[in-house]
Design a protein around this motif. Structure first.
Motif, mmCIF file in Angstrom:
data_model
loop_
_atom_site.group_PDB
_atom_site.id
_atom_site.type_symbol
_atom_site.label_atom_id
_atom_site.label_comp_id
_atom_site.label_asym_id
_atom_site.label_seq_id
_atom_site.Cartn_x
_atom_site.Cartn_y
_atom_site.Cartn_z
ATOM 1 N N THR A 81 2.281 1.812 -3.426
ATOM 2 C CA THR A 81 1.276 2.326 -4.361
ATOM 3 C C THR A 81 1.084 3.826 -4.197
ATOM 4 O O THR A 81 1.024 4.576 -5.171
ATOM 5 N N VAL A 82 1.008 4.273 -2.945
ATOM 6 C CA VAL A 82 0.832 5.695 -2.676
ATOM 7 C C VAL A 82 2.065 6.472 -3.133
ATOM 8 O O VAL A 82 1.953 7.563 -3.725
ATOM 9 N N TYR A 138 7.280 16.141 -3.746
ATOM 10 C CA TYR A 138 7.283 14.723 -3.392
ATOM 11 C C TYR A 138 8.290 14.443 -2.288
ATOM 12 O O TYR A 138 7.991 13.717 -1.330
ATOM 13 N N GLU A 152 0.831 -1.205 0.000
ATOM 14 C CA GLU A 152 0.000 0.000 0.000
ATOM 15 C C GLU A 152 0.867 1.256 0.000
ATOM 16 O O GLU A 152 0.585 2.224 -0.722
ATOM 17 N N LEU A 153 1.933 1.227 0.790
ATOM 18 C CA LEU A 153 2.831 2.375 0.850
ATOM 19 C C LEU A 153 3.483 2.603 -0.512
ATOM 20 O O LEU A 153 3.597 3.746 -0.984
ATOM 21 N N GLU A 164 2.074 6.855 -6.867
ATOM 22 C CA GLU A 164 1.084 7.852 -7.286
ATOM 23 C C GLU A 164 1.605 9.261 -7.038
ATOM 24 O O GLU A 164 1.503 10.145 -7.909
ATOM 25 N N ARG A 165 2.203 9.484 -5.871
ATOM 26 C CA ARG A 165 2.681 10.825 -5.514
ATOM 27 C C ARG A 165 3.865 11.247 -6.388
ATOM 28 O O ARG A 165 3.930 12.393 -6.833
#
Length: 633
Positions: free
Chosen positions: A166-167, A180, A163-164, A170-171
């Motif tokens: 993926t975020v 960023y 999950e980390l 995206e960022r």
């Protein structure tokens, strides 16, 4: 701006103070701590070697290169004298082999090249240091745990990492690189990265503890990395450390608890990079212009009259028409309380407070603050100064005097406005900056004034007029074709007019360009015997700030003078400064000509400030001991 009356004040709203992540338990014995800026990143070139690998768009694209340039310029404001990176080196001194190759910036996507090497080259460093070490990171024993709750903790840790990732992906592909990096290095994200290891430590079947073993191995690796950072450090060093973000929590714990290490949070520098980017992301506007007005401001003229009667100063001409008119109208009021009060003024710069009055009147609007004047005279004294000045205006019928001289004011205003249009120094100045100014310059004709003076405290003294950048224009025969005269005139010669505008407008421009990155100037490390003459404050950072303000303003004027009026004119100016002991002007002018002017179409003056500040600090570091000022210790 003349010296020492040239010292001007800024409304010093410091953006986020550079803060230590952890407070040392005791001061270093040497008195010179090791200062470390620890910056976490992910692998921009994605070698596929991490548990979670982030695909980043092409950092070699022009847009990303502009972002990396802004990041490099902002980090340069930290003034690193060493750069340490996540690379493995076997030599005892941990120095990486090979020279820093500028061509690599166009071909190598690795963050070591794009961030660390970029900063090292900007800082004039010859090498970087590799402080990484091998370490075990074996997940197989953890995956072999099949009983609950250990297996569940493993699933939870892997889900957290996915999950980390993926975020982060995206960022990184939607934010600028500085934005960023600011997000990635926030305390919340550092804790989120560390959460993976907090969960892993629970992976166990009750008899085996592979999670704790892996965390122990990871901690041991980071402890050795910490030791290698310290291996290359010496007292007084300023080290930029660029490392994978997963290491940051552990390295903060190690470095931040040492008594001789000051650990710096990167947030202010990343915020400054984003601010720089907002002004330099687009190509420099070749059509940028600087707005201006010309007039006689009644408030500043009122304070000029009071200060003149108080003998705070004397105009450069002893006998001329306007001075005789002032003596005739106001001479009987030399003992007025306002005049008596003003006799303790150290110099005449205080006329900038005249913007606190509204006209017709005067109607005094008490200032919200007095910026640098407060530590000089105190707020109570300054409020009383303005209150008594308002009384003086009534007692002397200042409004009547000002009205009677409107034909003179109109003539002088038109003289200067005409010459300003003919000489046109502002077009060259906007081209030099690569941008216009937020403020409208207000050339304030001052027939009783003494020095050219930029008013950069107006935002605090009279915020309702903050759209103006006032510049006092005195009557001075040295700037006129006819020389000595007993009639005030303002049709300045070409070179004195251009020099005055370039210098004073740069004081105003510097305040605009320093917005969001003021610490870049406040943190400059420079002191010599000449700079000590600018010491007005208890805070040495402020003293250096104002000294550098003056040097940069004059350096810009000298650089433009060389372009417009020839090298001999610039050289004469430099020699005059050096005759007064000002040795910093020449290297700064040469730096502007070499490192800024050829590249200003891609990077404006605001974006170049961090590189300029770092250059001044390096120049100060290189001064011989006998040139640097002696302390009283």
């Amino acid at each position: 701006m003349s010296f020492p009356r040239a010292l001007i004040a800024a409304v010093l709203t410091l953006f986020a103070a550079v803060s230590a992540v952890a407070t040392p338990v005791e001061p270093p014995a040497s008195g010179k701590p090791i200062t470390i800026l620890l910056l976490g990143t992910h692998h921009l070139h994605n070698p596929g070697q991490d548990l979670v690998n982030i695909d980043t768009d092409n950092v070699l694209s022009p847009a990303r290169q502009r972002e990396l340039e802004a990041l490099g310029d902002a980090l340069l404001g930290f003034r690193p004298n060493k750069v340490a990176v996540e690379a493995r080196v076997s030599t005892p001194d941990l120095a990486m082999s090979g020279s820093l190759d500028p061509k690599a910036l166009a071909s190598d996507r690795n963050e070591i090249t794009q961030i660390a090497q970029r900063v090292a080259m900007k800082a004039g460093l010859e090498r970087m240091y590799g402080v990484d070490v091998d370490g075990r990171f074996d997940l197989a024993p953890l995956r072999a745990i099949t009983t609950e709750p250990g297996a569940g903790h493993m699933r939870q840790a892997l889900a957290h990492a996915t999950e980390l990732g993926t975020v982060m992906a995206e960022r990184v592909n939607t934010l600028s690189i500085p934005a960023y990096m600011a997000w990635l290095n926030s305390d919340a994200m550092i804790e989120a990265n560390h959460g993976f290891y907090r969960t892993l430590v629970r992976v166990s079947d009750g008899t085996r503890y592979p999670g704790a073993d892996l965390v122990s191995d990871w901690y041991a690796r980071n402890a050795r990395i910490c030791a290698r950072i310290l291996q290359v450090a010496e007292p007084g060093d300023r080290i930029l450390v660029l490392y994978g973000v997963g290491h940051v929590h552990w390295l903060r714990d190690c470095l931040g608890t040492l008594p001789d290490v000051e650990l710096i949070h990167p947030a202010p520098y990343l915020e400054a990079a984003e601010q720089m980017l907002s002004t330099s992301a687009a190509p420099v506007d070749a059509s940028a212009s600087i707005r201006y007005e010309v007039g006689v401001h009644p408030g500043t003229e009122l304070l000029h009259v009071i200060n003149y009667l108080a003998r705070v100063y004397g105009p450069p001409v002893k006998d001329y028409d306007y001075r005789r008119a002032v003596d005739a109208w106001f001479g009987h009021l030399r003992e007025h309380p306002a005049v008596v009060h003003a006799r303790t003024l150290p110099y005449n710069d205080f006329v900038e407070l005249g913007w606190a009055f509204e006209w017709p009147g005067p109607v005094l609007v008490p200032p919200e603050g007095f910026a640098h004047l407060t530590p000089i005279k105190g707020e109570e004294w300054l409020h009383e100064y303005l209150r008594l000045a308002a009384d003086f205006a009534v007692a002397s019928d200042f409004a009547g005097f000002f009205e009677a001289h409107q034909p003179d004011y109109a003539r002088w205003t038109e003289q200067f406005r005409t010459r300003l249009a003919q000489v046109d120094p502002l077009t060259e100045l906007a081209d030099f900056y690569g941008s216009g100014l937020d403020k409208t310059l207000y050339f304030s004709i001052s027939p009783l004034g003494v020095v050219l003076k930029a008013n950069i405290v107006i935002d605090e003294v009279a915020p309702r007029h903050a759209h103006y950048g006032p510049i006092l224009i005195p009557f001075d025969p040295r700037f006129l074709a006819e020389g000595d005269t007993d009639a005030a005139r303002f049709d300045y010669l070409d070179e004195p007019l251009a020099n005055a505008v370039w210098h004073e407008a740069t004081h105003i421009a510097l305040e605009q360009f320093a917005s969001g990155q003021r610490d870049v100037l406040l943190d400059i490390r420079y002191a010599d015997a000449f700079s000590r003459q600018f010491e007005l404050f208890d805070d040495p950072r402020l003293n250096t700030y104002f000294f550098v303000h003056e040097v940069l303003s004059d350096a810009v004027a000298i650089a433009l003078k060389g372009q417009r009026f020839g090298a001999a004119s610039a050289e004469t100016h430099l020699e005059l400064n050096e005759a007064m002991g000002g040795t910093l002007y020449r290297p700064v002018v040469e730096h502007l000509q070499r490192a800024y002017v050829p590249h200003r179409a891609q990077r404006d003056f605001r974006a170049h400030l961090p590189a300029l500040a770092a250059f001044i600090s390096r120049t100060g570091d290189a001064l011989p001991a006998d040139i640097q000022p002696q302390t009283d210790d």
